[in-house]
Design a protein around this motif. Structure first.
Motif, PDB file in Angstrom:
ATOM      1  N   ASP A  98       0.855  -1.184   0.000  1.00 41.38           N
ATOM      2  CA  ASP A  98       0.000   0.000   0.000  1.00 41.38           C
ATOM      3  C   ASP A  98       0.894   1.239   0.000  1.00 41.38           C
ATOM      4  N   ASP A  99       0.292   2.397   0.147  1.00 35.52           N
ATOM      5  CA  ASP A  99       1.075   3.633   0.081  1.00 35.52           C
ATOM      6  C   ASP A  99       2.018   3.790   1.265  1.00 35.52           C
ATOM      7  N   GLU A 100       1.797   2.983   2.333  1.00 33.56           N
ATOM      8  CA  GLU A 100       2.690   3.012   3.493  1.00 33.56           C
ATOM      9  C   GLU A 100       3.725   1.897   3.418  1.00 33.56           C
ATOM     10  N   HIS A 101       3.789   1.248   2.259  1.00 34.05           N
ATOM     11  CA  HIS A 101       4.754   0.164   1.990  1.00 34.05           C
ATOM     12  C   HIS A 101       4.510  -1.068   2.865  1.00 34.05           C
ATOM     13  N   ARG A 102       3.233  -1.322   3.203  1.00 32.94           N
ATOM     14  CA  ARG A 102       2.853  -2.536   3.910  1.00 32.94           C
ATOM     15  C   ARG A 102       2.259  -3.526   2.912  1.00 32.94           C
ATOM     16  N   LYS A 103       2.495  -4.829   3.150  1.00 32.14           N
ATOM     17  CA  LYS A 103       1.939  -5.845   2.268  1.00 32.14           C
ATOM     18  C   LYS A 103       0.417  -5.798   2.296  1.00 32.14           C
TER      19      LYS A 103
END
Length: 324
Positions: free
Chosen positions: A273-278
């Protein structure tokens, strides 16, 4: 002297130009570092020019950040008649503390060649400590698994009958892409592979993605300056958050248009996602018989990879080069 330099360590800072779209160092750049370090180790042991034959089971455990101090250590663990099996460990961390954490570790196979380009014998290697003995045995065991993966990948058909998302990058190999032997760096080819896979994975997900794994990277023939290069990436299978892609690199003389297979492999990207979480990725479903065959092939390779996961990456001990 040949047969006396079994390891090489490269140390440098990760630069802003190494970063990918996620802000951390691009997976293709890490693959390039692995190849260059492995080459230096192979050339130092054999005393001659070497070519990359295979790179496998590359799992990106954690990202490398811009500004990190990076240590890329390659150690010889097994030799065949003309081949050298090398374990490369990439570790990185804050230069202010000096504490490094393993980012990835993989096994590469290099082949020594003479001045005519033909394979030439290398000095035999005998492990001298517990870590080397363990890695020596792992490398020996992986020979058969590697052949299984190679045969499975090589036996697949990629044609216009496939309906999966795909892309083809086309360009000319430039003088800046080659090594001192006049051939394109294997690491450069792997960076191209990562670029093409990123295009397909990001297009399918519709958001940021990052490389999580690469395997079965088999090099068949060298690329030369001025060659026309095609890098084709195709989606093969989707998991919960993952996208498995098949990659083929072809090259040839642009004057004739005749292309030959240079490299193939499989690479896995995960959706972020935009927060770099899977995050979950939308499922891709096979449509044609070719789609189904490639999806089955990807799941077979996943099974083989699971068999390799019992070998947990371990950091090599301090240099033993002076003891030989």
């Amino acid at each position: 002297m040949t047969g006396t330099q079994p390891e090489v360590t490269l140390r440098f800072m990760a630069a802003p130009t190494d970063a990918g779209l996620t802000g951390t160092v691009d997976g293709g750049r890490v693959l390039e570092w692995i190849d260059k370090s492995g080459y230096a180790c192979a050339a130092g042991w054999s005393g001659t020019y070497c070519v990359t034959a295979y790179v496998g089971n590359i799992k990106f455990a954690q990202p490398v950040r811009v500004g990190d101090i990076v240590e890329v250590q390659s150690r010889l663990v097994y030799t065949g008649r003309t081949s050298m099996h090398i374990v490369t460990t990439v570790a990185s961390g804050d230069p202010r503390t000096g504490e490094l954490t393993v980012a990835t570790q993989c096994l590469s196979v290099f082949v020594a060649v003479d001045t005519t380009g033909k394979p030439t014998p290398v000095p035999g290697f005998e492990p001298v400590d517990e870590w080397e003995r363990e890695q020596h045995e792992i490398a020996r065991q992986r020979i058969d698994l590697r052949h299984d993966i190679e045969e499975s990948i090589a036996g697949q058909v990629y044609s216009d009958a496939g309906t999966a998302p795909r892309t083809v990058l086309r360009f000319l190999a430039a003088p800046t892409d080659i090594n001192w032997g006049g051939k394109v760096h294997g690491g450069t080819v792997m960076r191209w592979i990562d670029d093409a896979a990123h295009v397909v994975a990001s297009g399918w997900h519709g958001g940021p993605t990052i490389a999580a794994y690469a395997g079965g990277v088999r090099f068949y023939r060298p690329l030369l300056i001025g060659d026309l290069v095609e890098v084709e990436a195709r989606l093969l299978h989707t998991g919960t958050t993952s996208m498995h892609l098949g990659l083929h690199v072809r090259s040839g003389d642009p004057k004739t248009g005749e292309m030959n297979l240079t490299t193939h492999c499989m690479i896995v990207f995960v959706a972020l996602d935009d927060e770099h979480r899977k995050v979950p990725v939308r499922e891709w479903e096979p449509v044609s018989d070719e789609d189904t065959a490639l999806d089955d092939h990807a799941q077979y390779v996943i099974g083989v990879r699971e068999r390799l996961r019992r070998h947990v990456p371990t950091v090599p001990p301090a240099s033993r080069a002076t003891t030989r």
